[in-house]
Write a protein that holds these residues in place. Sequence first.
Motif, PDB file in Angstrom:
ATOM      1  N   LEU A  53      11.836   2.866  -5.592  1.00 40.31           N
ATOM      2  CA  LEU A  53      12.896   2.663  -4.610  1.00 40.31           C
ATOM      3  C   LEU A  53      12.804   1.285  -3.956  1.00 40.31           C
ATOM      4  CD1 LEU A  53      15.192   4.061  -2.808  1.00 40.31           C
ATOM      5  CD2 LEU A  53      13.333   4.476  -1.197  1.00 40.31           C
ATOM      6  N   ILE A  54      11.582   0.873  -3.587  1.00 43.43           N
ATOM      7  CA  ILE A  54      11.461  -0.375  -2.844  1.00 43.43           C
ATOM      8  C   ILE A  54      11.298  -1.597  -3.746  1.00 43.43           C
ATOM      9  CG2 ILE A  54      10.617   0.699  -0.736  1.00 43.43           C
ATOM     10  CD1 ILE A  54       7.792  -0.137  -1.514  1.00 43.43           C
ATOM     11  N   VAL A  55      10.786  -1.389  -4.970  1.00 42.42           N
ATOM     12  CA  VAL A  55      10.597  -2.528  -5.885  1.00 42.42           C
ATOM     13  C   VAL A  55      11.857  -2.730  -6.720  1.00 42.42           C
ATOM     14  CG1 VAL A  55       9.238  -3.393  -7.813  1.00 42.42           C
ATOM     15  CG2 VAL A  55       8.099  -2.230  -5.928  1.00 42.42           C
ATOM     16  N   GLY A  56      12.503  -1.606  -7.043  1.00 40.73           N
ATOM     17  CA  GLY A  56      13.751  -1.682  -7.818  1.00 40.73           C
ATOM     18  C   GLY A  56      13.533  -1.658  -9.303  1.00 40.73           C
ATOM     19  N   ASN A  82       0.845  -1.189   0.000  1.00 41.37           N
ATOM     20  CA  ASN A  82       0.000   0.000   0.000  1.00 41.37           C
ATOM     21  C   ASN A  82       0.886   1.248   0.000  1.00 41.37           C
ATOM     22  OD1 ASN A  82      -2.048   1.829   0.293  1.00 41.37           O
ATOM     23  ND2 ASN A  82      -2.565   1.261   2.386  1.00 41.37           N
ATOM     24  N   ILE A  83       0.790   2.045  -1.082  1.00 33.26           N
ATOM     25  CA  ILE A  83       1.554   3.290  -1.205  1.00 33.26           C
ATOM     26  C   ILE A  83       0.586   4.391  -1.659  1.00 33.26           C
ATOM     27  CG2 ILE A  83       3.552   4.421  -2.265  1.00 33.26           C
ATOM     28  CD1 ILE A  83       4.655   1.621  -2.885  1.00 33.26           C
ATOM     29  N   PRO A  84      -0.126   5.035  -0.713  1.00 31.28           N
ATOM     30  CA  PRO A  84      -1.102   6.056  -1.096  1.00 31.28           C
ATOM     31  C   PRO A  84      -0.475   7.174  -1.930  1.00 31.28           C
ATOM     32  CG  PRO A  84      -1.382   5.461   1.201  1.00 31.28           C
ATOM     33  CD  PRO A  84      -0.115   4.798   0.731  1.00 31.28           C
ATOM     34  N   SER A  85      -1.124   7.503  -3.032  1.00 37.41           N
ATOM     35  CA  SER A  85      -0.567   8.469  -3.982  1.00 37.41           C
ATOM     36  C   SER A  85      -0.582   9.900  -3.462  1.00 37.41           C
ATOM     37  CB  SER A  85      -1.318   8.392  -5.313  1.00 37.41           C
ATOM     38  OG  SER A  85      -2.684   8.695  -5.115  1.00 37.41           O
ATOM     39  N   GLU A  86      -1.446  10.207  -2.475  1.00 39.89           N
ATOM     40  CA  GLU A  86      -1.544  11.596  -1.995  1.00 39.89           C
ATOM     41  C   GLU A  86      -0.455  11.947  -0.979  1.00 39.89           C
ATOM     42  OE1 GLU A  86      -4.075   9.163   0.848  1.00 39.89           O
ATOM     43  OE2 GLU A  86      -3.673   9.140  -1.294  1.00 39.89           O
ATOM     44  N   LEU A  87       0.342  10.969  -0.574  1.00 42.90           N
ATOM     45  CA  LEU A  87       1.389  11.209   0.415  1.00 42.90           C
ATOM     46  C   LEU A  87       2.746  11.402  -0.245  1.00 42.90           C
ATOM     47  CD1 LEU A  87       0.389   8.452   3.002  1.00 42.90           C
ATOM     48  CD2 LEU A  87      -0.262  10.865   3.010  1.00 42.90           C
ATOM     49  N   GLU A 101       5.163   7.244  -6.781  1.00 43.42           N
ATOM     50  CA  GLU A 101       5.791   6.496  -7.871  1.00 43.42           C
ATOM     51  C   GLU A 101       7.291   6.325  -7.631  1.00 43.42           C
ATOM     52  OE1 GLU A 101       3.850   9.340  -8.444  1.00 43.42           O
ATOM     53  OE2 GLU A 101       2.065   8.119  -8.805  1.00 43.42           O
ATOM     54  N   ASP A 102       7.938   7.409  -7.178  1.00 46.76           N
ATOM     55  CA  ASP A 102       9.377   7.341  -6.902  1.00 46.76           C
ATOM     56  C   ASP A 102       9.664   6.386  -5.746  1.00 46.76           C
ATOM     57  OD1 ASP A 102       9.901   9.170  -8.914  1.00 46.76           O
ATOM     58  OD2 ASP A 102       9.961  10.887  -7.555  1.00 46.76           O
ATOM     59  N   TYR A 103       8.811   6.421  -4.725  1.00 46.53           N
ATOM     60  CA  TYR A 103       9.011   5.530  -3.581  1.00 46.53           C
ATOM     61  C   TYR A 103       8.819   4.072  -3.995  1.00 46.53           C
ATOM     62  CZ  TYR A 103       8.748   3.391   0.994  1.00 46.53           C
ATOM     63  OH  TYR A 103       8.970   2.561   2.060  1.00 46.53           O
ATOM     64  N   LYS A 104       7.814   3.832  -4.810  1.00 49.80           N
ATOM     65  CA  LYS A 104       7.592   2.462  -5.289  1.00 49.80           C
ATOM     66  C   LYS A 104       8.811   1.957  -6.061  1.00 49.80           C
ATOM     67  CE  LYS A 104       4.346  -0.474  -7.745  1.00 49.80           C
ATOM     68  NZ  LYS A 104       3.101  -0.555  -8.504  1.00 49.80           N
TER      69      LYS A 104
END
Length: 126
Positions: A123-126, A2-7, A118-121
Motif C-alpha cells: 500500500l505505501i510502496v506501491g 519499519n513494518i513489524p510482521s506480527e502486527l 506485506e499488504d501494508y508495505k
Amino acid sequence: MNIPSELKYTKDHEWVKIEGDIATIGITDFAQSELGDIVYVEVDTLDETLEAEEVFGTVEAVKTVSDLMLPLSGEIVEFNEGLEDEPENVNTDPYGSGWMIKLKFSDASQIEGLLSAEDYKSLIVG
C-alpha cells in the motif's frame, strides 16, 4: 521503513497488536514520518464504545492535525498517558512507547479485514 510482521495494519496507517480480546493501537512508522514532529496526541474517547472507522482521537504535528480512525469496534479501555508528557515517543518508538490506545474489541471477525505487513508495505510502496 519499519513494518513489524506480527502486527496488523489499516489503510489509514494505524497498526494493531492483538492479545486475547485486547487490541493495542498506534500509528505506523510511515505515518509518523509523513506527519513530522508530533507535538500532541488527544484521545477523549476513553471508556467509550465506538464502531470501526469512527474517529477516536487526533494527533497533532507541527504542520498538521490528523484524525485517528478506529480499526475495530469496541470499548477504549486505556490511553497511553505517557504521550501527554512525551508525544515525541510516537516519532521515536511508534510500535513501542508510542502506542496510543488499548481497545477491548467486540467483533473478532473484523480482524480479518485488517492488512498484513506485506499488504501494508504494498500500500505505501506501491
